[in-house]
Write a protein that holds these residues in place. Structure first.
Motif, mmCIF file in Angstrom:
data_model
loop_
_atom_site.group_PDB
_atom_site.id
_atom_site.type_symbol
_atom_site.label_atom_id
_atom_site.label_comp_id
_atom_site.label_asym_id
_atom_site.label_seq_id
_atom_site.Cartn_x
_atom_site.Cartn_y
_atom_site.Cartn_z
ATOM 1 N N UNK A 143 0.838 -1.199 0.000
ATOM 2 C CA UNK A 143 0.000 0.000 0.000
ATOM 3 C C UNK A 143 0.872 1.247 0.000
ATOM 4 N N UNK A 144 0.637 2.148 -0.960
ATOM 5 C CA UNK A 144 1.408 3.383 -1.089
ATOM 6 C C UNK A 144 0.602 4.557 -0.542
ATOM 7 N N UNK A 145 1.279 5.428 0.187
ATOM 8 C CA UNK A 145 0.647 6.659 0.658
ATOM 9 C C UNK A 145 1.594 7.829 0.438
ATOM 10 N N UNK A 146 1.034 8.940 -0.061
ATOM 11 C CA UNK A 146 1.795 10.178 -0.205
ATOM 12 C C UNK A 146 1.359 11.204 0.838
ATOM 13 N N UNK A 184 -6.465 5.975 0.900
ATOM 14 C CA UNK A 184 -6.113 4.590 0.591
ATOM 15 C C UNK A 184 -5.453 3.889 1.779
ATOM 16 N N UNK A 185 -4.743 4.626 2.634
ATOM 17 C CA UNK A 185 -4.146 4.014 3.815
ATOM 18 C C UNK A 185 -5.238 3.666 4.833
ATOM 19 N N UNK A 186 -6.202 4.550 4.968
ATOM 20 C CA UNK A 186 -7.306 4.285 5.896
ATOM 21 C C UNK A 186 -8.111 3.074 5.444
ATOM 22 N N UNK A 187 -8.442 3.026 4.143
ATOM 23 C CA UNK A 187 -9.226 1.895 3.642
ATOM 24 C C UNK A 187 -8.409 0.612 3.666
#
Length: 658
Positions: free
Chosen positions: A425-428, A435-438
């Motif tokens: 999982x990538x987060x910026x 997307x990190x929460x989901x």
């Protein structure tokens, strides 16, 4: 998986009658060297790198139709330099020894770098057989040609192609000389392969070069057609960094493209070698061949069985009654058990209506994931895992959304329970990114349906404003794509496939407060990707717009357009960005049987875009998620990689122009 490339020199290639070029591109201001190609390919195939050269000569003393004045030999790369006088000794040819010098010499340099995922014995490409046929292959055979579990599919393909007649080549346009004797042509063999592939193959018997990529472009293959400044003909899985023209603006607005490379259109091509009748120089003409598989042709046309429903069909579908042959029934009416791979999967009762088409889709997807995660043998001796190290052979590009949740749940069914599964999982935007929460919520739901599996959410954090060097590298990977949208998506895929991030110590059932973040790098060589789900199941916002403006017909046409251009807009770019990390991307939603099952379902069973987001979009996949026990994922609204793309454009442009 492999990185493959070919450089053809000393041969005049006639493109005048070809439909391959839509319009000539301006002359590029860059050049590509052999060393640059090898370096780029080695990142895709870290296990081995090899090269072979086929030397072609015109000999005026040969006049038979069969030989057409040409002699050839396969040598190790570097044995003979271009244009140098040399002696060819063909021990396996009746013609004997020949000496030929100078300007009638052509050569084909084959380069292959391997990431070996199948076969017990180590392999090095290019493959060469006793007849002088040469193959470099980047693909997986999941059906159509039988491959034993202990065999490498590239070696099996070379054996199969070696039995082909030469009737399909340019130089042998007449009737098949071995008709009725069980022989096939090269296009016939390639048309039978189920799975992603790109191929470059030298058929010695016909002096013909065959090349191409599968019907959906799931493996990258770039082409450089000969120009005045660079008369070579090149094919490659990836563009080296040196071939990106940084003298022009990155994003081209007026359509003028100065790229050295272009995406090769999906299909099968041949380049048959001959000697020019006028001056004795070597010449060749490119020809495109038709697919020889009727079912594959239907998938390429992407014709759905039905897309314009009658009022009673829509009413019946929504109320869960018998609609034609599509039976709707309450999923709570029974508990079904499915034996697949290593696990016995229980599909528990729930309070929604599930259609028979959704059961068919689930079955096709389950088989697709099984094929992509079980039919391979790791070369353990070469990989040297320590006994203390947990083996994780397969990872999932994971957003916590509907598509990646389905893939993760199916992977759990198919994979030996002793293995862990990495969810990349990538987060910026750190822990606050949507997307990190989901993704965190998704891991918890996966932990509920498969509590014994070791799920690892690999949190890959990055700051777009600090990725200047990485962006320039990814620019070469997405090439010839050249928009900020492509670059944004490419960076996300490239970072995700690296698997270099953080994991939280403990199980997914532990509270966040009790977990410690540790550095972690995923060593999974196979990465499952959800590409193709949105295109086939109406997951994009523009699909809702088309439905609102053009009804069912407009929606169907937009989805068809998406599928018929996915090779150019998505697949080549995505394959190059993921493979640069020494990982192989596999796309279960783009399995031939999955596509066929979805096309056999009426469009209103696939999506109902008059319903709210999170319900009608990708309706059939939401039913699949319910059957897998993913009740929370089944009602998630669309959140794809494009959500953060627009927001990140400012950082991308700033970094590039810094």
């Amino acid at each position: 998986m492999c990185g493959i490339a070919l450089i053809v020199s000393g041969i005049r290639i006639d493109l005048s009658s070809s439909i391959l070029l839509q319009s000539p591109n301006p002359e590029p201001l860059v050049a590509v060297s052999v060393d640059d190609l090898k370096a780029a390919l080695r990142r895709r195939g870290p296990d081995s790198l090899g090269s072979k050269k086929v030397i072609l000569q015109y000999n005026k003393n040969l006049s038979s139709v069969e030989d057409r004045g040409l002699v050839s030999v396969v040598i190790e790369d570097g044995e003979v330099e271009n244009g140098e006088s040399f002696l060819l000794n063909f021990s396996n040819r009746k013609a004997g020894n020949y000496t030929q010098v100078g300007n009638s010499v052509g050569d084909l340099l084959f380069i292959g770098a391997a990431l070996q995922l199948r076969g017990l014995n180590s392999i090095i490409q290019p493959f060469v057989d006793s007849s002088g046929n040469v193959l470099i292959y980047n693909g997986e055979i999941f059906g159509g040609i039988h491959v034993d579990s202990d065999m490498n599919d590239g070696e099996v393909l070379l054996q199969t192609l070696g039995k082909c007649c030469s009737c399909g080549s340019n130089g042998h346009a007449g009737a098949c000389s071995v008709a009725g004797q069980g022989c096939s042509s090269v296009p016939d063999v390639l048309s039978t392969i189920k799975g992603p592939w790109a191929i470059i193959y030298w058929q010695e018997s016909s002096r013909t070069l065959w090349f191409g990529r599968d019907a959906f472009g799931r493996r990258s293959l770039l082409v450089h057609w000969p120009t005045v400044k660079d008369s070579r003909f090149l094919l490659s899985s990836v563009s080296p960094f040196s071939s990106v023209d940084r003298s022009s603006d990155f994003e081209v607005e007026n359509g003028t493209n100065h790229n050295f490379w272009e995406e090769l259109s999906c299909g099968m091509y041949s380049l048959s070698m001959d000697a020019s009748k006028l001056d004795g120089y070597l010449a060749g003409e490119v020809k495109k061949h038709e697919w020889g598989n009727a079912m594959l042709m239907e998938l390429i046309k992407w014709e759905r069985v039905s897309f314009d429903p009658k009022l009673e069909e829509l009413h019946g579908s929504s109320n869960g009654i018998l609609v034609g042959q599509h039976l709707m029934y309450p999923a709570s009416s029974d508990i079904m058990t499915f034996e697949s791979g290593y696990n016995s999967t229980m599909i528990w009762p729930y309070q929604t209506m599930v259609s028979l088409p959704a059961h068919n889709v689930l079955g096709a997807l389950r088989k697709s994931v099984m094929l992509r995660t079980s039919q391979h043998k790791m070369v353990e001796a070469a990989r040297c895992y320590s006994r203390q190290e947990e083996h994780v052979p397969v990872a999932v590009l994971f957003s916590g959304g509907l598509d990646s949740m389905i893939l993760a749940a199916l992977l759990d069914e198919c994979l030996d329970p002793s293995y862990g599964i990495d969810l990349l999982n990538v987060s910026f935007d750190g822990q606050s990114a949507p997307d990190r929460i989901s993704a965190k919520a998704g891991v918890k739901e996966l932990g509920r349906i498969a509590p014994l599996r070791r799920w690892k959410l690999v949190e890959i954090d990055s700051d777009l404003s600090k990725l200047t060097l990485e962006m320039k590298h990814v620019m070469s990977l997405i090439n010839p794509a050249n928009t900020y949208m492509d670059l944004n998506i490419g960076i996300a895929l490239w970072l995700a496939a690296s698997g270099d991030g953080w994991i939280s110590e403990g199980t997914s059932n532990n509270s966040d407060e009790n977990q410690q973040r540790l550095r972690y790098k995923s060593k999974a060589r196979i990465v499952l990707v959800g590409s193709g789900a949105d295109e086939q199941c109406a997951g994009y916002g523009r699909h809702r717009t088309k439905y609102r403006c053009g009804g069912w017909h407009g929606l169907n046409e937009e989805m068809k357009l998406d599928m018929q251009r996915i090779w150019k807009r998505n697949m080549g770019r995505d394959d190059r960005c993921i493979a640069d990390n020494g990982k192989e991307a596999r796309f279960p939603f783009l399995d031939e049987d999955v596509i066929r099952v979805l096309l056999d379902i009426p469009l209103w069973e696939v999506a109902k875009l008059d319903q709210p987001s999170g319900t009608g979009d990708k309706k059939i996949l939401r039913e699949v998620a319910q059957m897998l026990g993913l009740h929370e994922a089944a009602v998630l609204p669309k959140r794809a990689i494009q959500v953060w793309v627009t927001l990140s454009c400012f950082y991308i442009k700033s970094a590039l122009h810094a």
